[in-house]
Design an enzyme around this catalytic site. Structure first.
Site, mmCIF file in Angstrom:
data_model
loop_
_atom_site.group_PDB
_atom_site.id
_atom_site.type_symbol
_atom_site.label_atom_id
_atom_site.label_comp_id
_atom_site.label_asym_id
_atom_site.label_seq_id
_atom_site.Cartn_x
_atom_site.Cartn_y
_atom_site.Cartn_z
ATOM 1 N N ALA A 158 39.981 30.574 52.036
ATOM 2 C CA ALA A 158 40.989 29.781 52.500
ATOM 3 C C ALA A 158 41.767 30.503 53.748
ATOM 4 O O ALA A 158 42.212 29.912 54.658
ATOM 5 C CB ALA A 158 41.789 29.325 51.550
ATOM 6 N N GLU A 171 46.975 40.730 53.941
ATOM 7 C CA GLU A 171 46.091 40.843 52.716
ATOM 8 C C GLU A 171 46.530 41.962 51.681
ATOM 9 O O GLU A 171 46.713 43.016 52.341
ATOM 10 C CB GLU A 171 44.659 40.956 52.966
ATOM 11 C CG GLU A 171 43.799 41.289 52.058
ATOM 12 C CD GLU A 171 43.810 40.634 50.595
ATOM 13 O OE1 GLU A 171 43.811 39.354 50.997
ATOM 14 O OE2 GLU A 171 44.210 41.160 49.495
ATOM 15 N N ASN A 174 38.807 36.318 45.467
ATOM 16 C CA ASN A 174 37.750 35.552 44.671
ATOM 17 C C ASN A 174 36.552 35.051 45.298
ATOM 18 O O ASN A 174 35.446 34.855 44.713
ATOM 19 C CB ASN A 174 38.218 34.615 43.668
ATOM 20 C CG ASN A 174 39.053 34.885 42.466
ATOM 21 O OD1 ASN A 174 38.871 36.181 42.299
ATOM 22 N ND2 ASN A 174 39.881 34.173 41.744
ATOM 23 N N ARG A 176 31.955 21.801 33.405
ATOM 24 C CA ARG A 176 32.142 23.014 33.071
ATOM 25 C C ARG A 176 32.998 23.109 31.729
ATOM 26 O O ARG A 176 32.707 24.091 30.837
ATOM 27 C CB ARG A 176 32.746 24.032 34.042
ATOM 28 C CG ARG A 176 31.675 24.160 35.131
ATOM 29 C CD ARG A 176 32.249 25.308 36.372
ATOM 30 N NE ARG A 176 31.185 25.714 37.179
ATOM 31 C CZ ARG A 176 31.429 26.278 38.036
ATOM 32 N NH1 ARG A 176 32.619 26.553 38.692
ATOM 33 N NH2 ARG A 176 30.470 26.851 38.991
ATOM 34 N N HIS A 198 38.980 29.836 37.246
ATOM 35 C CA HIS A 198 39.593 29.193 38.320
ATOM 36 C C HIS A 198 40.725 28.742 37.856
ATOM 37 O O HIS A 198 40.706 27.731 36.987
ATOM 38 C CB HIS A 198 38.550 28.121 39.232
ATOM 39 C CG HIS A 198 39.146 27.382 40.328
ATOM 40 N ND1 HIS A 198 38.694 27.927 41.616
ATOM 41 C CD2 HIS A 198 39.678 26.345 40.300
ATOM 42 C CE1 HIS A 198 39.247 27.208 42.444
ATOM 43 N NE2 HIS A 198 40.106 26.448 41.732
ATOM 44 N N GLU A 236 42.858 28.282 46.356
ATOM 45 C CA GLU A 236 43.173 28.207 44.962
ATOM 46 C C GLU A 236 44.616 28.273 44.788
ATOM 47 O O GLU A 236 44.875 27.938 43.671
ATOM 48 C CB GLU A 236 42.248 29.279 44.347
ATOM 49 C CG GLU A 236 42.134 29.173 42.684
ATOM 50 C CD GLU A 236 41.757 30.472 42.069
ATOM 51 O OE1 GLU A 236 40.653 31.262 42.546
ATOM 52 O OE2 GLU A 236 41.660 30.449 40.842
ATOM 53 N N ALA A 251 34.766 24.715 44.953
ATOM 54 C CA ALA A 251 35.664 25.556 45.379
ATOM 55 C C ALA A 251 35.457 26.119 46.823
ATOM 56 O O ALA A 251 36.358 25.792 47.726
ATOM 57 C CB ALA A 251 35.883 26.856 44.597
#
Ligand code: ADP
Length: 490
Positions: A54, A73, A81, A321, A427, A456, A471
């Site tokens: 993202a 970062e 992830n 899931r 997640h 996320e 995702a």
């Protein structure tokens, strides 16, 4: 399909990360707003927090829109992830799906995403996701990312719309976007941890306070906007237990250690609202020894079944899931075995792991007959043979008592494989509340000016349960929007 050794790729990334550390700090004039920070400040149009999919998508998008961008970062490498993911990307794509005989539509993707999340996803955000997923995939292709022509159904995807990258796992996304970002002049600072969002007297977010590799205090001023793309909180035990008390330290996770919810906590200091924090997804089919999503033969569900130690199927494999995970946890030892035949066994799996190595290392069982397979895996042999026989009959009819809808091959060509799997924290579907422009909203529903979020770290898209493969579409679609809007200082 080109395959790569994942460990080697991570090493390369680490080296790239180390190189990127040079030039981490440069002097600039602090803008002198309300928050006070020691030391000198750097300035850019847009500051992005987080270097996963993202954040990199947002950085590239902001730069495409003419912004000078700095990306922070906290880890020693990019990827989060995203790079650990299986890489499957959901999009309705007639060009690829029609030749394979797959019927699909944007409305079908919308409906499955909404219903798969128990109608708790924000309809407007879900619309944006499904309507822009293909365009965002083409955008990645324009930057050089390669996808195969395969379109499959992975676990929890519920339909055959999951695209398969040519590179292993999530590597292609990060490699492609990092290159695009650097080509567009984005400055990427590793080992730089955002600690606090800075605001001016009117409450507009105008920068970030951060800590550098040696613990030094840094300040980054954002002329137009800050994008939070710091990922979820699956690796933050305290935070996940707060929202789901079952998920204690002993619970395995597929997440990287940096998934600690920092962005959510930072934004909450500015009264940001959160949505659906209690919805934490367990990946149903993870490795019982490590909790990792790796170490398996196959991710695609079309031609596989899940059985318990008693050799019986216990759930419809193309289910959601959350349903799959709950069903597995009820079985003996809390595990199941994914069974597939030789035709579904690639030389390398989607993480670039050699399947024969996994057999040797004990992650996967392999045998010439189903009886032998059952014996070495500790499954009831007679029942397994009967289960496979019934499944093969169901494949011919495309119908079974579980209500399965996704069908592929029978299981009859040896050698056969059994991969033990169990649920693992995967997640965090909850996160910061955003509007359709990715602006972060306060608990009272008003916009926090200058603050955007994507990926996320956000909530409200996947509801109670995210479809497998949604995702990656989410982070690229919304990352692009966040970057564009931050560049324009909306
Ligand atoms: P997404 O899929 O939403 O992009 P990822 O987990 O792939 O999420 O990426 C999020 C990235 O944000 C990770 O690389 C993580 O290390 C980074 N990150 C998390 N918290 C911070 C922070 N406080 N400062 C800088 N980077 C952060």
């Amino acid at each position: 399909m080109r395959q790569k050794n994942f460990g080697a790729l991570l090493l390369v990334l680490f080296l790239v990360a180390a190189l990127a550390l040079t030039g981490c700090q440069q002097a600039g004039e602090p803008a002198g707003e309300a928050d006070e920070v020691a030391g000198e400040a750097r300035e850019a149009d847009v500051v992005v927090i987080g270097g996963g999919g993202a954040g990199l998508a947002a950085a590239v998008s902001a730069a495409e829109n003419g912004a000078e961008v700095i990306l922070l970062e906290k880890m020693t490498m990019l990827g989060g992830n995203t790079i650990r993911s299986g890489g499957y990307y959901n999009a309705v794509d007639p060009e690829r799906q029609e030749p394979l005989g797959i019927e699909d539509s944007i409305d079908h993707h919308y409906q499955q995403t909404i219903e798969g999340g128990d109608n708790e996803g924000d309809p407007a955000l879900v619309r944006i996701l499904v309507e822009n997923a293909l365009d965002a995939l083409h955008w990645l292709e324009d930057y050089g990312m390669e996808f195969t022509d395969k379109v499959v159904a992975i676990q929890g995807a519920m339909w055959e719309r999951s695209h398969v990258p040519a590179e292993s796992g999530g590597y292609g996304y990060i490699q492609t976007l990092e290159k695009a970002a650097r080509d567009l002049g984005v400055e990427i600072l590793l080992e730089t941890k955002a600690e606090k969002l800075l605001t001016d007297e009117e409450g507009r977010v105008v920068g970030v306070k951060a800590t550098g590799a040696d613990g030094e205090e840094l300040e980054f001023r954002a002329r137009n906007g800050v994008v939070l793309a710091s990922g979820g909180f699956g690796a933050n035990v305290e935070m996940r237990v707060k929202y789901d008390p079952r998920l204690t330290e002993s619970f395995p996770t597929t997440n990287h250690p940096g998934a600690t919810g920092d962005g959510i906590l930072m934004a909450q200091e500015l009264e940001a609202g959160v949505t659906g924090m209690e919805h934490i997804q367990l990946l149903p089919l993870a490795d019982p020894k490590s909790g990792s999503s790796q170490h398996k033969v196959v991710t695609e569900i079309q031609s596989t079944i899940m059985v318990n130690r008693e050799g019986k199927r216990f759930v419809n494999e193309d289910n959601r899931r959350d349903v799959l995970s709950a069903a597995i946890m009820e079985q003996t030892d809390g595990i199941c075995f994914v069974i597939n035949d030789a035709r579904e066994a690639p030389e390398y799996n989607n993480y670039g792991e050699k399947v024969e190595d996994l057999v040797e290392q004990g992650y996967v069982y392999k045998a010439d007959t189903l009886e032998e397979l059952a014996e070495i895996a500790g499954i009831d042999a007679e029942a397994l043979v009967q289960t496979v026989k019934e499944f093969n009959e169901a494949v011919a009819k495309q119908s079974d008592s579980f209500g399965r809808k996704v069908w592929g091959n029978t299981i009859e060509v040896g050698p056969f494989y059994a991969t033990p799997r169990c649920p693992s924290i995967h997640h965090t579907m909850g996160g910061l509340t955003i509007n359709t422009e990715t602006q972060v909203l306060k608990t009272d529903g008003t916009v926090i000016p200058g603050l955007y979020a994507a990926g996320e770290v956000t909530g409200g898209i996947h509801g109670t349960n995210r479809l497998g493969g949604n995702a990656l579409a989410d982070i690229i679609v919304f990352g692009r929007i966040a970057g564009r809007n931050a560049a324009q200082g909306l």
